[in-house]
Design an enzyme around this catalytic site. Structure first.
Site, mmCIF file in Angstrom:
data_model
loop_
_atom_site.group_PDB
_atom_site.id
_atom_site.type_symbol
_atom_site.label_atom_id
_atom_site.label_comp_id
_atom_site.label_asym_id
_atom_site.label_seq_id
_atom_site.Cartn_x
_atom_site.Cartn_y
_atom_site.Cartn_z
ATOM 1 C CG HIS A 18 5.372 4.911 10.471
ATOM 2 N ND1 HIS A 18 4.388 5.854 10.286
ATOM 3 C CD2 HIS A 18 5.115 4.331 11.666
ATOM 4 C CE1 HIS A 18 3.561 5.838 11.310
ATOM 5 N NE2 HIS A 18 3.964 4.936 12.159
ATOM 6 C CG HIS A 52 1.887 0.805 13.730
ATOM 7 N ND1 HIS A 52 1.577 0.850 15.061
ATOM 8 C CD2 HIS A 52 2.383 2.039 13.425
ATOM 9 C CE1 HIS A 52 1.864 2.051 15.546
ATOM 10 N NE2 HIS A 52 2.356 2.797 14.574
ATOM 11 C CG ASP A 79 4.207 -7.625 4.338
ATOM 12 O OD1 ASP A 79 3.984 -7.237 5.497
ATOM 13 O OD2 ASP A 79 4.413 -8.818 4.049
ATOM 14 C CG HIS A 80 7.928 -7.982 6.568
ATOM 15 N ND1 HIS A 80 6.644 -8.451 6.423
ATOM 16 C CD2 HIS A 80 8.415 -8.575 7.684
ATOM 17 C CE1 HIS A 80 6.385 -9.316 7.409
ATOM 18 N NE2 HIS A 80 7.444 -9.408 8.187
#
Lengths: 143, 143, 143, 143, 143, 143
Positions: free
Chosen positions: C16, C43, C81-82
């Site tokens: 992000h 993260h 996720d990812h």
């Protein structure tokens, strides 16, 4: 390109006991203490599998972690997770269910499949509690 | 002097299963999944006990952690460590050995002894794995 | 039977940035610092979902963790996720990708499915690094 | 916009002892045990500071963590890190250096600066070892 | 005086993707899976740097950790923290941004400065998630 | 039967300082920084002791962890826990209280007792903070 060591962690929860039927309960208690409780106890195990190799120029990988994870899940986690190491696990039959013995048997199961997947297994670390773990190098030199 | 909350962690390793004898194996599997394995599985449990109070002007303590630790070790760790929650633990007899039910029973055991030691039990957190835990406030308002 | 709080942890890794297009780069840097890097950073997030209820007499469960885990995996982990929180996530479109805003949107996604599964969502904790995390109670009283 | 709780962790290492000069050594030992060692002992402390608020529409932040971190570093870490809680810390003079008392004094130091920075301090958690920690809510209702 | 190995941990958060422009999207997906997401994902990385030496009779140090930390912060954390490993990092240009390749490049950056500071770099461990990490010994024998 | 490495963790909390009386305060500050505070600081130390051997056919053990734990508790934890490394510890007298020097002295204390208990000490890891630790192999080849 240089040799790098890559490690994958997987987890499983299992019951076991340290108990020899050919010993008296007193002898079992003397040697194994609380671990000899006939009715079992258990742990959250963590297994760390280390593979050695040169990163591929194509992928940057020593081994594709998807492949490594799949091998560990199929051959280690699936037969051990939520199982009784003494009663439910074919490859532990007739073997004292110590962490030391378990790590040796896990090695035998995954060494060849990892080789087929293009990797060289060099270490397994098996964590039983926050206070104790074992490491095994397949009888080869530690890395 | 203001109210402070103090927490002590202790650990124990135990076996259990989630299984109802009045259900078929299929029903047990459907509801409890791998946790229903008849031969047991196990965990490294962590129990966090929180006591509320004003720090004593004499000692700076809400409760002496030596006393709190002793209560938890005698009443929780000693009867549970390296035990089978379904078979070995008098206070779990007849109770489904879920983490939820266990935390409620632990509360009943230690609330009064902590009060006698001068503290007010306000929370127990029971960690079963790195991925799940329960918290219990004795049916009172959460703190 | 008393009220118990049960928590399930799941994880996801995402990219992000904290950046407003209607601000100058200097203004973005001044407010968001390194987090404003146009090329993103990322993260390993951990999400802890807490459900409140009385343990069922049938199962000993507040909610079946298999069901809770499935809801979180389908509605939170799978879309995040990812992924890039700013570019890839429909429910974050037009929203500054701060941890605070993300935890609010996650609440909206899972509150109702958890209710349908028989549970009452009371808290989400979203961990961004070992040094910072947010907690959200749905605008209700904290538990 | 809803209320979110955001937490920042900082760390410091310090020496202290639990010892009252107006008590005999025997009395100190009886109450404080090993913590009464005249020559001090020490810990790696972790302090978790929680601020409550609604995410800003401008920034998505309850409070800018750069500001919160700066306040904690200047007012808590700088005066405590690598210090002796009994000898080196002006705001602990004349106060028994228990974790309970320390967390109350930390609150007094940072509550107002956090308010000035636009946040509302609602909780401080101070971790002394992996086995014990204290939580303080400023004498207000716990969140 | 005997040889001791001392390790310093630092952390950084970064975005990356595993993607080859000379492969189709399908091929990238097949090999790299979710890591091939064009819009990046990210991690909280931990880097552990190990230096070998005999403790100095003057200082008791193998290497002054202030110096070691400074080298890692300047040469590793500063160029990588809150950066995009594929786009922002000069020393990763033209290199697949796998953890294996990254650890090798980090070695090249810090080996000589550590030598100048009086230490011998013998290992770098780079942790990407709680489930996977790489270790690199500079092509020399593992310690 | 193959060689396995087994590790036991124990913990202790202690005060120390890095300070040479034959140096000026300025020189001490320049070299040791905050660690030179005359009034001490402290840490939660973790010590990991690794023993090498072949699992016994009788017990499945490299060494009985009860015995290993007892040796570490008696010879390491008891003299160090809640102590001042500079003032209270006979085996550290006249030695700079760095982690490097401490790990060497711990080795000398436990190597022979572990041998008597049937094990071969091969490694001690001493963790001072989450950001630094030392490892020592007794001057022998690392395993």
């Amino acid at each position: 390109m240089e040799t790098v060591y890559i490690t994958r962690r997987e987890t499983f929860n299992a019951a076991h006991k340290l108990y020899r039927d050919d010993w008296s309960e007193e002898k079992n208690w003397e040697v194994f203490g609380r671990c000899s409780n006939k009715h079992w106890h258990g742990h959250n195990f963590e297994v760390f599998v280390t593979v050695k190799g040169k990163p591929s120029e194509d992928t940057g990988f020593v081994i594709n972690l998807k492949d490594l994870s799949k091998i560990i899940k199929q051959l280690v986690v699936d037969p051990l997770d939520h199982m009784n190491l003494n009663l439910d696990v074919p490859f532990m039959k007739g073997i004292l269910a110590s962490t030391e013995n378990l790590v040796i048997e896990i090695w035998k199961l995954i060494e060849e499949p990892i080789r087929v997947a293009g990797g060289e297994l060099v270490k397994i670390k098996l964590v039983e509690t926050e206070n104790n773990f074992v490491e095994y190098y397949g009888g080869k030199e530690p890395y």
